[in-house]
Write an enzyme that holds these catalytic residues in place. Sequence first.
Site, mmCIF file in Angstrom:
data_model
loop_
_atom_site.group_PDB
_atom_site.id
_atom_site.type_symbol
_atom_site.label_atom_id
_atom_site.label_comp_id
_atom_site.label_asym_id
_atom_site.label_seq_id
_atom_site.Cartn_x
_atom_site.Cartn_y
_atom_site.Cartn_z
ATOM 1 C CG HIS A 1 -5.598 -3.252 0.430
ATOM 2 N ND1 HIS A 1 -4.889 -2.899 -0.697
ATOM 3 C CD2 HIS A 1 -5.199 -2.392 1.412
ATOM 4 C CE1 HIS A 1 -4.102 -1.862 -0.430
ATOM 5 N NE2 HIS A 1 -4.277 -1.541 0.846
ATOM 6 C CE1 TYR B 1 -4.935 7.434 0.483
ATOM 7 C CE2 TYR B 1 -4.187 7.572 2.756
ATOM 8 C CZ TYR B 1 -4.658 6.828 1.698
ATOM 9 O OH TYR B 1 -4.832 5.471 1.843
ATOM 10 C CG ASP C 1 -1.971 1.026 1.264
ATOM 11 O OD1 ASP C 1 -2.953 0.962 0.513
ATOM 12 O OD2 ASP C 1 -1.798 1.963 2.068
ATOM 13 C CD1 TRP D 1 -7.269 5.997 -2.219
ATOM 14 C CD2 TRP D 1 -5.943 7.066 -3.661
ATOM 15 N NE1 TRP D 1 -6.145 5.220 -2.407
ATOM 16 C CE2 TRP D 1 -5.332 5.854 -3.288
ATOM 17 C CE3 TRP D 1 -5.308 7.902 -4.577
ATOM 18 C CZ2 TRP D 1 -4.084 5.477 -3.786
ATOM 19 C CZ3 TRP D 1 -4.083 7.521 -5.077
ATOM 20 C CH2 TRP D 1 -3.477 6.331 -4.684
#
Length: 330
Positions: free
Chosen positions: A310, A249, A152, A198
């Site tokens: 994930h 982010y 990730d 996101w």
Amino acid sequence: MKEKAGSSTRRLLLQRAVLASGAAALAKAADETSTTGNAPKEPAWKRLFPPSFRNERIKTSGAEINAVIGGSGPPVLMFHGAPQSLITWRLIAPDLAKDYTLVMCDLRGYGDSSKPPGGGDHSEYSKRPMALDGVEVMKHLGYDQFRMVGHDRGGRVGRRMALDHPDKVTKLAVMDIVPAHYLYSHVTLEFVQAYFHWFNYLRAAPGPENELLKASEAANARPTTDEAQLEYRRLNSDPAMLHAMCEDYRASASIDLKIDADDIKAGKKIQCPLLVLWAATGAMGKLYDVLTIWKDEGVNVSGKGLPGNHSLQESAPKETIAELQQFLRS
């Protein structure tokens, strides 16, 4: 009584920091309360990793990185994703440590690493200084070259590390991601629906941070005896960590895109062998031709989809360790 008072003081300081909304206030509160609260006497890493593993805090030029180190053999640097920490490797570390010296780090801003405020341009959470953290950690430990595994966000840092420090990274494995610049330049409804965070985390502080804190408080109210989840809850209840994650982010959608644009224009590619693993039935596997996208990023790229979700290292540890072992030793 003292412990209860310390816990109450810690909560009050952190709540005030969130209400104050400033990054500096968040960082200051975390610093002032770092020695208080209800942290267990024995840290979780000691219970989740083999007894021979050790902990070290290593100062870099921009942060102080918390690391757990164990095993013997060639060095492998390991970076986790969001909102996790180095304990994400607990299920595969014992096997890998039989053949490699593992250096598992909390990324700056995450886990028990230091949490810079971020800067007005989010530059303290650009993948460039985060990658430099890793290089400097390894240099401190005496390693000039090393293999790197990132999941990730950690994979994004690993990608930047391989591009900025090709003389350091001899092999790179990334897990369940495609490059951020590709995602932001290929926005679809399906991407927004699958990865709403996101975009949500890009909003100005403290909106996303406050929402994340409320979500953490709600999660903490649900009973669990899972030791790893309890550790994640402890770490993700820290407003300074939540702010750092949002800054991570925000950096990916701003300063990092500029850095990537320069590299793409210059034709820069990852030179070391690159392994790409992803959850075959997860969002990445369903939405993207993951391997083809990564083949545009490097000169020697291989990979495959795996069962699990994930977090492959936690949901499909046997399959993940098999692929990593084959790649790292080949």
